[in-house]
Design a protein around this motif. Sequence first.
Motif, PDB file in Angstrom:
ATOM      1  N   LYS A   1      29.512 118.078  49.890  1.00  0.00           N
ATOM      2  CA  LYS A   1      30.511 118.582  48.949  1.00  0.00           C
ATOM      3  C   LYS A   1      30.383 120.098  48.799  1.00  0.00           C
ATOM      4  O   LYS A   1      31.389 120.822  48.798  1.00  0.00           O
ATOM      5  CB  LYS A   1      30.341 117.895  47.596  1.00  0.00           C
TER       6      LYS A   1
ATOM      7  N   LYS B   1      33.173 123.049  50.026  1.00  0.00           N
ATOM      8  CA  LYS B   1      33.678 124.120  49.162  1.00  0.00           C
ATOM      9  C   LYS B   1      33.428 125.480  49.799  1.00  0.00           C
ATOM     10  O   LYS B   1      34.310 126.351  49.802  1.00  0.00           O
ATOM     11  CB  LYS B   1      33.010 124.054  47.793  1.00  0.00           C
TER      12      LYS B   1
ATOM     13  N   TYR C   1      37.799 118.347  50.740  1.00  0.00           N
ATOM     14  CA  TYR C   1      37.342 119.026  49.532  1.00  0.00           C
ATOM     15  C   TYR C   1      38.228 118.640  48.344  1.00  0.00           C
ATOM     16  O   TYR C   1      37.736 118.428  47.229  1.00  0.00           O
ATOM     17  CB  TYR C   1      37.359 120.539  49.726  1.00  0.00           C
TER      18      TYR C   1
ATOM     19  N   SER D   1      36.282 117.063  45.237  1.00  0.00           N
ATOM     20  CA  SER D   1      36.202 117.932  44.058  1.00  0.00           C
ATOM     21  C   SER D   1      36.987 117.388  42.872  1.00  0.00           C
ATOM     22  O   SER D   1      36.926 117.953  41.776  1.00  0.00           O
ATOM     23  CB  SER D   1      36.718 119.335  44.406  1.00  0.00           C
TER      24      SER D   1
END
Length: 266
Positions: free
Chosen positions: A6, A10, A186, A190
């Motif tokens: 993750k 990003k 993402y 997210s």
Amino acid sequence: METYRKALLKAAVTGELTADWRRANPPQESGEQLLTRILANRRADGHITKKSQAGERVAEDDLPSLPESWIWCRNEQAGKIQLGRQRTPKDHSGPHMRPYLRVANVYEDRIDLSDVKQMNFTPTEFENFRLQQGDILLNEGQSLELVGRPAMFRGEVDACCFQNTLVRFQAGQYVDPDYALLTFLYGMHSGRFKRIAKITTNIAHLGAGRFAELGFPLAPLDEQLEAVRLYHAHMKRFETAISTLSAISVLRQSILAAAFRGELAV
């Protein structure tokens, strides 16, 4: 592993991962100039919506900051977005049966072909909904945690279409499909897709229109390619390290077990 992935996603789609590369390869235009050029080209080709043509920007709050040569545009400015065709009883048979993909076939970053169904597509419908290599498919209807789950179609099934349980993104001329895939991964991890989803009868719907208006971190094409390369290189090194640590752990347990059995005594 999930936390690292993750964070790496990003970094890849906000310019952090390519910071050193960018310093060694100074961009020739600002993000604003890049978007203006892209919109002018898309307008000339007729591949642009009224909102995008008007230059409307992203309405999302709390978007990560981007380098000066990047810009937040809308998904519909970065590529073509289309909902698949609805499946109806009359299409269960017909003279133009074609394979099609649905939510059950689209997992995270992979297409599952264990159960590919067919339905009738007229020649016109086939041309409209035929999948092309590099198309990105996102789950339109899913559980809230998995809504927008994306995977790239890489030509796994010949002459294949897609159902309206999926949203298709076709990258524009200045967007690399693999970079777009990282952006959408993402978006799922997210919680950005989760925030825009609408719930109906316990199913979360991404919504092609809402997805079209969502922000896309637009970078120069050569930097997109470098971000993809670095992402996969980092992931490969991390996975190798995890495998090595796992092997060491197994070996350690084996040595300890042998020691307790007295097999290591000389």
